[in-house]
Design an enzyme around this catalytic site. Structure first.
Site, mmCIF file in Angstrom:
data_model
loop_
_atom_site.group_PDB
_atom_site.id
_atom_site.type_symbol
_atom_site.label_atom_id
_atom_site.label_comp_id
_atom_site.label_asym_id
_atom_site.label_seq_id
_atom_site.Cartn_x
_atom_site.Cartn_y
_atom_site.Cartn_z
ATOM 1 C CD GLU A 1 -5.620 0.387 2.792
ATOM 2 O OE1 GLU A 1 -6.143 0.293 1.664
ATOM 3 O OE2 GLU A 1 -5.536 -0.558 3.584
ATOM 4 C CB SER B 1 -9.414 -1.545 4.205
ATOM 5 O OG SER B 1 -10.022 -2.734 3.770
ATOM 6 N NE ARG C 1 -3.661 -2.438 0.249
ATOM 7 C CZ ARG C 1 -3.323 -3.604 -0.305
ATOM 8 N NH1 ARG C 1 -2.215 -3.724 -1.009
ATOM 9 N NH2 ARG C 1 -4.104 -4.658 -0.175
#
Length: 338
Positions: A334, A238, A164
């Site tokens: 995130e 998420s 990520r």
């Protein structure tokens, strides 16, 4: 000519549906329009925010600067034998791009079905799901340097992809605007069903030899069953990354919690399931004021209607502190906080 708007509500432009506004706002539909925009005096005077689908943001206050909404359209392909290079504009909705590739028989992105956001944002985050990451299919991207207005092409190595993560979130953060992305896909499918949930659903459907269309349909079904639709309840998917820790640190936690959900991450590291950690701390489906976690997935924070960005942020802090106290692991967001 690019038109600058003033005091524009950003509620329609962020999937959390946080009611904040931007001092200035401009929407870009072509590379040439962006090139022109980068020559304006306003660019030099204002703090900038580059916006795609607004699906990875949490606004905690109004944005006192210029929001540039990237809406460059278009998808094209070049076929070279079994390989195909597919190029899409930064404003193309990611799932529209995936559907285009699946319908054309271009394999490689089917496991990434229904991820929210736009193509232009995908390399920044190195989006991923169900055993596939963007870096696995990335070929290159075109971007403009904000300071100089010069165009540059980034290849796979240039992007320094991580979990990520990419160079656009680190050394080059806030320095470039991506206008298009190219992907190296294949007309010969290599089906990836390593995630148990995919295999289970295929068995339920009686599919022994899945196509990329089958995988895309199954992944979409799984995501819909687990994740809330941003059009009906505000969320950004998420909210936390799955933590990746050293093997020795994992063993210490595993001794105390042998049911710990985990996956090998290579190089002597282990990835933990953040959703499981959060759920064990009693947060799954929890409602605090106007925010909380989703009833089917503790990893997803939601806006139940009138939550402020600060309210969601404070709730996320509570989750981080609680998980750290119980498991000794500090979760990392995130979602980008503004």
């Amino acid at each position: 000519m690019t038109i600058f708007q003033e005091n524009i509500s950003l509620k329609p432009y962020n999937t959390f549906s946080i009611p904040v506004s931007s001092h200035y706002f401009a929407e870009v539909f072509s590379s040439s329009a962006l090139e022109e925009l980068l020559k304006s005096e306003l660019i030099k005077e204002q703090q900038l925010l580059i916006l795609g689908g607004g699906s990875n943001l949490l606004f905690t206050k109004d944005f006192d600067g210029l929001v540039i909404k990237m809406s460059i359209p278009g998808i094209s392909e070049e076929i070279h034998g079994d390989e195909v290079i597919v190029t899409a504009g930064a404003g193309v909705v990611w799932n529209d791009f995936v559907n285009y590739c699946v319908q054309k028989g271009f394999a490689g992105v089917e496991n990434l079905s229904l991820i929210p956001g736009t193509v232009g944002a995908s390399p920044i985050q190195n989006i991923g799901a169900y055993g596939v990451e963007l870096k696995d299919v990335f070929e290159s991207c075109s971007a403009y340097e904000i300071a100089t207005g010069k165009r540059r092409s980034f290849n796979h190595q240039d992007c320094r992809f991580g979990y990520r993560d990419s160079i656009f979130k680190n050394e080059l953060k806030g320095q470039y605007i991506i206008t298009e992305v190219s992907f190296r896909l294949s007309r010969v499918a290599s089906i990836n069903t390593q995630y148990g949930a995919i295999q289970e659903e295929l068995v339920k459907r009686g599919i022994a030899h899945p196509t990329i269309a089958d995988v895309s349909a199954v992944v979409s079904h799984i995501r819909v069953s687990k994740l809330p639709d941003p059009s009906t309840i505000g969320n950004a998917g998420s909210f936390f990354k799955n933590p990746v820790i050293e093997e020795d640190a994992f063993q210490k936690i595993f001794e105390k919690f042998p049911e710990l959900v985990h996956y090998p991450a290579g190089n002597g590291k282990v990835k933990l399931a953040a959703g499981w950690l959060i759920e064990q701390c009693g947060f799954k489906g929890k409602v605090v004021g106007q925010t909380g976690t989703w009833k089917n997935q503790a990893l997803v924070l939601v806006n139940h209607g009138q939550a402020s960005g600060q309210e969601v942020y404070s709730f996320s802090e509570n989750i981080i502190d609680t998980v750290a106290a119980r498991f000794g692991v500090r979760l990392e967001r995130e979602v980008n906080i503004l």
